[in-house]
Design a protein around this motif. Structure first.
Motif, mmCIF file in Angstrom:
data_model
loop_
_atom_site.group_PDB
_atom_site.id
_atom_site.type_symbol
_atom_site.label_atom_id
_atom_site.label_comp_id
_atom_site.label_asym_id
_atom_site.label_seq_id
_atom_site.Cartn_x
_atom_site.Cartn_y
_atom_site.Cartn_z
ATOM 1 N N ASP A 1 -6.353 -0.100 -8.804
ATOM 2 C CA ASP A 1 -5.421 0.263 -7.738
ATOM 3 C C ASP A 1 -5.449 1.784 -7.613
ATOM 4 N N PRO A 2 -5.399 2.323 -6.398
ATOM 5 C CA PRO A 2 -5.452 3.780 -6.239
ATOM 6 C C PRO A 2 -4.308 4.531 -6.909
ATOM 7 N N ARG A 3 -3.141 3.884 -7.074
ATOM 8 C CA ARG A 3 -1.979 4.609 -7.599
ATOM 9 C C ARG A 3 -1.240 3.910 -8.743
ATOM 10 N N PRO B 1 -13.336 0.385 -7.134
ATOM 11 C CA PRO B 1 -13.559 -1.022 -6.779
ATOM 12 C C PRO B 1 -14.962 -1.497 -7.135
ATOM 13 N N TYR B 2 -15.942 -0.607 -7.008
ATOM 14 C CA TYR B 2 -17.319 -1.006 -7.281
ATOM 15 C C TYR B 2 -17.538 -1.272 -8.771
ATOM 16 N N PRO C 1 0.817 -1.218 0.000
ATOM 17 C CA PRO C 1 0.000 0.000 0.000
ATOM 18 C C PRO C 1 0.850 1.266 0.000
ATOM 19 N N GLU C 2 0.211 2.363 -0.366
ATOM 20 C CA GLU C 2 0.802 3.707 -0.318
ATOM 21 C C GLU C 2 1.976 3.886 -1.275
ATOM 22 N N THR C 3 1.950 3.192 -2.408
ATOM 23 C CA THR C 3 2.988 3.372 -3.424
ATOM 24 C C THR C 3 2.415 3.002 -4.784
ATOM 25 N N GLU D 1 -8.341 1.665 1.655
ATOM 26 C CA GLU D 1 -9.563 1.889 0.882
ATOM 27 C C GLU D 1 -10.375 0.601 0.731
ATOM 28 N N PHE D 2 -9.685 -0.512 0.568
ATOM 29 C CA PHE D 2 -10.379 -1.785 0.374
ATOM 30 C C PHE D 2 -10.976 -2.297 1.683
#
Length: 222
Positions: free
Chosen positions: A137-139, A161-162, A109-111, A179-180
């Motif tokens: 993925d967020p990033r 995700p939805y 996470p966070e990367t 987030e997940f």
């Protein structure tokens, strides 16, 4: 070594109806071991651990030192991918033409770093089996597009995700983004064709997921 060890213990826990989280908690109370790096999952990735272990192994072997311990740690780590894909196949029976939501592409996470990420190997194996994959993925999606471009209908990148889980036959958790952990599982169940979660990072509570009607699989837990 601790990461590979706890993942091996997780496999043993699945055979004995034990809970790897409880085993890890007990181990962590021993100050000689500590609680760091005792989280079962899909193994380690990134630019450091895999490269450093293989480099140290080669240095040792070139000098005549038996480096089997490190070789075995690396093997166990790589085996997590096949272990997870086989778990997915067991849940779905066949993978060909199945719609699978993949949440998490970065190695942690966070990367946005995907170097040696578990997601790359998992996506490749599922793609080769004929699955249709919706990736989120967020990033890390832009980096992953360089490896898996949207040239095939089997690969698509989505905005949430939805959107990934809509009409999906299964949901895979590959990276443990916060987030997940906060997703509305009731909403997810409503839009999936088959409410199946294969949780590679033990993000959700098994009892809660099953109470909501999911067929739920995780790592080292029943």
């Amino acid at each position: 070594l601790k990461i590979s060890y706890i993942n091996l213990i997780a496999e043993l826990c699945e055979k004995t109806d034990a809970d790897v989280n409880q085993v890890a908690k007990g181990m962590g109370f021993d100050p000689r071991i500590g609680s760091q790096f005792l989280k079962a999952g899909l193994g380690y990735g990134g630019s450091c651990f895999p490269k450093d272990i293989r480099a140290l192994t080669k240095i040792g072997e070139d000098l005549g030192v038996n480096m089997n311990l490190l070789r075995e740690a690396d093997r166990i780590n790589l085996d997590r991918i096949d272990f997870f894909v086989e778990k997915t196949k067991k849940a779905l029976w066949i993978l060909k033409d199945k719609k699978i939501a993949v949440l998490g592409l970065a190695f942690k996470p966070e990367t946005d770093d995907i170097r040696e990420a578990s997601s790359i190997k998992i996506i490749k194996k599922l793609f080769d089996e004929g699955s249709y994959l919706r990736l989120y993925d967020p990033r890390a999606m832009e980096n992953m597009r360089k490896i898996f471009p949207e040239k095939s209908p089997q690969i698509s990148y989505v905005k949430s995700p939805y959107e990934a889980v809509k009409e999906a036959n299964a949901l895979l958790i590959i990276t443990e983004w916060d987030e997940f952990k906060e997703l509305d599982l009731k909403k997810i169940k409503e839009v999936m064709d088959n409410p199946i979660i294969i949780d590679g990072r033990n993000v959700y509570d098994p009892s809660e997921a099953r109470e909501l009607g999911f067929e739920y699989y995780s790592i080292g837990r029943q």
